[in-house]
Design an enzyme around this catalytic site. Sequence first.
Site, PDB file in Angstrom:
ATOM      1  CB  CYS A 147       1.098   0.932  10.639  1.00 44.74           C
ATOM      2  SG  CYS A 147      -0.178   1.376   9.437  1.00 44.74           S
TER       3      CYS A 147
ATOM      4  CG  HIS B 150      -0.303  -0.225   2.522  1.00 53.00           C
ATOM      5  ND1 HIS B 150       0.012  -1.490   2.965  1.00 53.00           N
ATOM      6  CD2 HIS B 150       0.098   0.615   3.492  1.00 53.00           C
ATOM      7  CE1 HIS B 150       0.575  -1.410   4.155  1.00 53.00           C
ATOM      8  NE2 HIS B 150       0.651  -0.147   4.497  1.00 53.00           N
TER       9      HIS B 150
END
Length: 703
Positions: free
Chosen positions: A206, A67
């Site tokens: 994250c 991603h």
Amino acid sequence: MTEQIITAQTVSLDVDAGGDPAAVITTLTDALAAAGRTTDPADLARAALDREAKSATGLPGGIAIPHARTASVTAASLAMARLSRKVDFGAPDGPADLVFLIAAPEGGASAHMKLLSSLARSLVRPDFVASLRAAENEERVIELVNEAIDPAPAAPTTPATATPASASAAVSTTKSENTSPRDTEAADETADRASATPRIVAITACPTGIAHTYMAADALKYAAERAGVEFAVETQGSSATTAFEPDVIASADAVIFATDVGVKGRNRFAGKPVIASGVKRAINEPDAMIAEAVAAGRNPDAARVTGDGSDADAADPSKSGVSLAGRTRQALMTGVSYMIPFVAAGGLLIALGFLLAGYEVANTNLDDGGTLSDGAFIALNNSLWDLPSGGLLQYLGAVSFAIGSGVMGLAVPVLAGYIAFAIADRPGIAPGFVAGIVSLAVGASFIGALIGGLIAGAVCLWIARIPLPQWARGLMPVVVIPLFGSIIVGGLLYMVLGKPLAWLADQMNSGLESMSGGSAIALGIVLGLMMCFDLGGPVNKTAYLFATAGIADAATAGAAQYQIMAAVMCAGMVPPLALALATVVRPGLFTEPERENGKAAWLLGASFISEGAIPFAAVDPFRVIPSMMAGGALSGALIMAFGVELRAPHGGIFVFFAMNSWVLFLVALVAGTVLSAVLVVTAKQVHRSRDAAAFDELEAVAA
């Protein structure tokens, strides 16, 4: 939802997309480009590979979720590939056959971020993954994805679980609601005593906050359900975060921090037993983390979140999952990262002062007391209406030098202050700055700042654990810890450590000044190797700190220090320039994203930004990094052999004016660049990069 985030055009079923992550990601970004979801597929691929280099995106069960968030993405999008040939994305249980590329635009709307996060959370559900593998066509995949990200409202049922925080906080729990609100507290207390059902809370976060944050949250939730543990999780991701209610935290037996970034509001958990790890461990080993948290909640000696909101107990770092050496390195790198902007800005201003007013502005001839440099004296005693004898340029140069010297003077306190901050959070900043200021006063300079910052952080952590009455705890972070931390670390440096550290600093400077011939060349080789080893990482930053520490004080820096600065800068410029040259000389050995990176690497290398080589090293480290280290070592050795001096800490070719011989600097730079380019081309030619081969296959099919 006005626009589908996944379409038939971005779904590829049972395809061979190549043998490695770069090839698969390139295939998926091309599909998004064909669907009009990105204006620059190479940029998106580069961003996804950069994220892959930081932490592998493979998940247990044959899944991968590369991603990226980049401005070239026009709308939040998904591209999915079901692979006929599995590809290793770094999962602990083997390669992946289901790959989702999550592409988010810069500043993407929170609604789209929530949709992407919902998909990421669904990927930890075995039934959802099995349905994807069994899907007959692209339309079925789209249907499954839409159901996952925008599920139909469930029919009203009797509540089976309690939710300790709002749904928007992504909080889940297995707590029973069979008691009335009036009896909740009493029932909970009785249940605790009778069955001792553990209660665990967790924070997941994250760097991008799109996928791993939410997947870790759900993995921990399902593990807690399997273990019969009452559980709540707060996701600190891209979507709006609602913090835990205070009573949820108060009732918890332990807390899990599964984060790759700092925890927001860490002080809320003061005193709680803690298990800390990166977010990937929560995805890969959720059952183990839940078990560890349960055990910590029952262990009076478990690591705990300190009272001032800083990190967990460092006395036994193994309990929190982060080693003492690892935390020390993180603290040092935090201090260095905060210091570098001061060194770069201050050093460039000093160099500009030299350019405009000459090197004489560093002398102390004008001040009768001998305490002010000529630059500072002119800046204080002259003005635009009362110019010095050298005219306007001398005055502007003196002002630039004075500002730069002041900024550079902050580098040591900032280094120490933010080392302490990394260990003890905000209460450690003041004692850390005191450590840096005292280090300058006693002549210990950067060595004193490194040692003093670590001591300040450790002292502040120790003070934070001293038990105080509740009414006095509010004074800890703003009065008690800064006051006594400053007294202790300042006293230690003045009375005990200052003179030994100052002696060590003097010996180091004397040793550098006495280096000549072979010893100087050997030092240049070592510095060149360090600058090219991890391309902006801890080893690179250590070499850079060593160089900038030497030139930080213009009054004491000599030829040896300026030569070291030149060697470090020259070697650091080699990797991006060499790879840019290699993509021009042999473009067929590199993928299209790498060739695009090569164009940008020319400017990055010329500006002394070693990180321009990271996209190449991330894909092919075993051929790229050794080649770069060889060129860096050659450049460093030549700089020391030629005696090139540099008085600016940053800037690359744009600070040629701060060198005593920019021609010889260029000779060393070209030599190292050519050597690295030749070596990397040879290495790729002998055993062609898998990325280039995969890209060539795709081009042949397209043709």
